[in-house]
Design an enzyme around this catalytic site. Sequence first.
Site, PDB file in Angstrom:
ATOM      1  N   HIS A 133      31.672   6.080  31.534  1.00  0.00           N
ATOM      2  CA  HIS A 133      31.185   4.982  30.634  1.00  0.00           C
ATOM      3  C   HIS A 133      32.530   4.477  29.610  1.00  0.00           C
ATOM      4  O   HIS A 133      33.167   5.776  29.432  1.00  0.00           O
ATOM      5  CB  HIS A 133      30.219   5.557  29.669  1.00  0.00           C
ATOM      6  CG  HIS A 133      29.313   4.547  28.845  1.00  0.00           C
ATOM      7  ND1 HIS A 133      28.497   3.680  29.199  1.00  0.00           N
ATOM      8  CD2 HIS A 133      29.683   4.274  27.484  1.00  0.00           C
ATOM      9  CE1 HIS A 133      28.381   2.847  28.020  1.00  0.00           C
ATOM     10  NE2 HIS A 133      29.070   3.308  27.124  1.00  0.00           N
ATOM     11  N   ASP A 157      17.050   2.280  21.776  1.00  0.00           N
ATOM     12  CA  ASP A 157      18.698   2.060  21.592  1.00  0.00           C
ATOM     13  C   ASP A 157      18.635   0.448  22.065  1.00  0.00           C
ATOM     14  O   ASP A 157      19.208  -0.363  21.019  1.00  0.00           O
ATOM     15  CB  ASP A 157      19.487   2.612  22.592  1.00  0.00           C
ATOM     16  CG  ASP A 157      20.982   1.939  22.548  1.00  0.00           C
ATOM     17  OD1 ASP A 157      21.478   2.332  21.370  1.00  0.00           O
ATOM     18  OD2 ASP A 157      21.348   1.425  23.504  1.00  0.00           O
ATOM     19  N   ARG A 199      21.630  -3.738  15.136  1.00  0.00           N
ATOM     20  CA  ARG A 199      22.855  -3.546  14.469  1.00  0.00           C
ATOM     21  C   ARG A 199      23.847  -4.595  14.643  1.00  0.00           C
ATOM     22  O   ARG A 199      24.609  -4.775  14.094  1.00  0.00           O
ATOM     23  CB  ARG A 199      23.503  -2.361  15.393  1.00  0.00           C
ATOM     24  CG  ARG A 199      22.662  -0.874  14.843  1.00  0.00           C
ATOM     25  CD  ARG A 199      23.077   0.264  15.897  1.00  0.00           C
ATOM     26  NE  ARG A 199      24.548   0.228  16.071  1.00  0.00           N
ATOM     27  CZ  ARG A 199      25.087   1.100  17.109  1.00  0.00           C
ATOM     28  NH1 ARG A 199      24.270   1.306  17.994  1.00  0.00           N
ATOM     29  NH2 ARG A 199      26.590   1.128  17.319  1.00  0.00           N
ATOM     30  N   SER A 248      23.796   6.142  20.386  1.00  0.00           N
ATOM     31  CA  SER A 248      23.390   4.824  21.417  1.00  0.00           C
ATOM     32  C   SER A 248      23.927   5.276  22.843  1.00  0.00           C
ATOM     33  O   SER A 248      23.329   5.202  23.820  1.00  0.00           O
ATOM     34  CB  SER A 248      24.209   3.748  20.749  1.00  0.00           C
ATOM     35  OG  SER A 248      24.194   2.758  21.677  1.00  0.00           O
ATOM     36  N   LYS A 288      21.758   6.916  26.144  1.00  0.00           N
ATOM     37  CA  LYS A 288      21.638   6.203  27.532  1.00  0.00           C
ATOM     38  C   LYS A 288      22.093   7.215  28.541  1.00  0.00           C
ATOM     39  O   LYS A 288      21.604   7.201  29.726  1.00  0.00           O
ATOM     40  CB  LYS A 288      22.112   5.015  27.422  1.00  0.00           C
ATOM     41  CG  LYS A 288      21.644   4.004  26.488  1.00  0.00           C
ATOM     42  CD  LYS A 288      22.189   2.467  26.540  1.00  0.00           C
ATOM     43  CE  LYS A 288      23.522   2.904  25.814  1.00  0.00           C
ATOM     44  NZ  LYS A 288      24.079   1.439  25.103  1.00  0.00           N
TER      45      LYS A 288
HETATM   46  N1  URA Z   1      28.390   0.628  23.439  1.00  0.00           N
HETATM   47  C1  URA Z   1      26.911   1.140  23.304  1.00  0.00           C
HETATM   48  O1  URA Z   1      26.080   1.488  24.099  1.00  0.00           O
HETATM   49  N2  URA Z   1      26.674   1.514  22.007  1.00  0.00           N
HETATM   50  C2  URA Z   1      27.236   1.291  20.885  1.00  0.00           C
HETATM   51  O2  URA Z   1      26.776   1.392  19.847  1.00  0.00           O
HETATM   52  C3  URA Z   1      28.557   0.763  20.930  1.00  0.00           C
HETATM   53  C4  URA Z   1      29.129   0.439  22.311  1.00  0.00           C
END
Ligand code: URA
Length: 432
Positions: free
Chosen positions: A82, A161, A168, A183, A187
């Site tokens: 990621h 999220d 946000r 966040s 995931k």
């Molecule tokens: N990527 C994400 O998935 N969440 C964030 O808060 C920032 C970048």
Amino acid sequence: MNAIDIIAKKRDGLKLNKDEIDFMINSYTNGDIPDYQMSAFLMAIYLNGMDDYESFLLTDSMLKSGDVLDLSMIDGIKVDKHSTGGVGDKTTLVVGPIVASLGIKVAKMSGRGLGHTGGTIDKLESIPGYNVNLSEDEFIKQIEKIGIAIIGPTKSLAPADKKLYALRDVTATVSSIPLIASSIMSKKLAAGTDVIVLDVKVGSGAFMKTIDDAKKLAELMVSIGKSFNKKVIAMLTDMNDPLGLAIGNNLEVIEAINTLNGKGPKDFTDLCLLASAELIVAAGYAKTVEDATKLAKKQIDNKKALDKFAELVKYQYGDPSYVYEPKKFASAPFIIPIKASKSGYIHKIDALTIGNASMRLGAGRLKLDDKINHRVGILLNKKSGDYVKEGDILAYIHSVKEDNLEIEEMIKKAYLIDESKYSPRLILDVIK
Ligand code: URA
């Protein structure tokens, strides 16, 4: 328990406990807390922070807001990668196939681009037919069958999220270390893999502008991952400049294919090899990063990674002939060169400006439901560290319009040219 008391506690800089965090996350996800109270709560976290234990509790609560995938029926180690988001970042399209071609199972859920940053899902949709919307069941079956699936986020994974990120985005609370860490990690943990390699971007085109903040974010995510018994490795990599040469969807997929053919730009290839090597070592397929890098290179040289990418495309209903004949990708009608207005060494190609310029060409979106144009973008011709003479071509704009004067100016200004020599650094640190 009520939301006002919890907001006030965080506003006053006090620590929250598990019940309070669970109450806020569950009530907001169910619709019992309105956006205005959650906005105040997010701003209190943004301003006063959270300690590591609160960040862990927040991640746990967000993770449990939806399904947690059980990948245990798939044999072997399952891995994920990621990036915290950047400009020109098409790494997953190369790293996934390299690693999967060695037999390591890659389970990857990616996002769409927003603002100046691109998203892997948009890039994959440049390939005609590619379906990013597999069900969780189809996702698991495909990994069992061919060792890799790359899809968009499913509705039932970490729904807290999805709601929180949208809020946000419009309340100036994205770039908070505990909020980003929870966040991303909620995931990643919900997707159920054993190993996660994180690419934490640092610089003008990233959420984290300084190496100190990026390190804090990386260390927090590694520590959250360990609390859930996962192997998490965080690379800190430069995002002052775009990654590679291509920015924009079709252009980036072509660059990923070139890289799988051993003909990618050096910075992008180096990053893909390191991310692959870290995954290969963590999955137990090599003892050292050096040995793993050799393995990754071999999968490029023998074209097995390229074939794995074509297989992935085919299984997700895309046209694999594009992987072998990238000339098939439609190009933009106008390709406009941008020339250097002075001679010297390039010190910076401001990633934020280039990302915004690419978005204005139509490659990205301001809001998540905006339509994007896959053909447009920017192809850099010179990178940081290169010497250029006045009049040399710095970059090409790929546009659907003939007149792009403002964007041309933006790109010219993004290039910082100076008389002194300069050597850029891409890999800044690796935290395990
Ligand atoms: N990527 C994400 O998935 N969440 C964030 O808060 C920032 C970048």
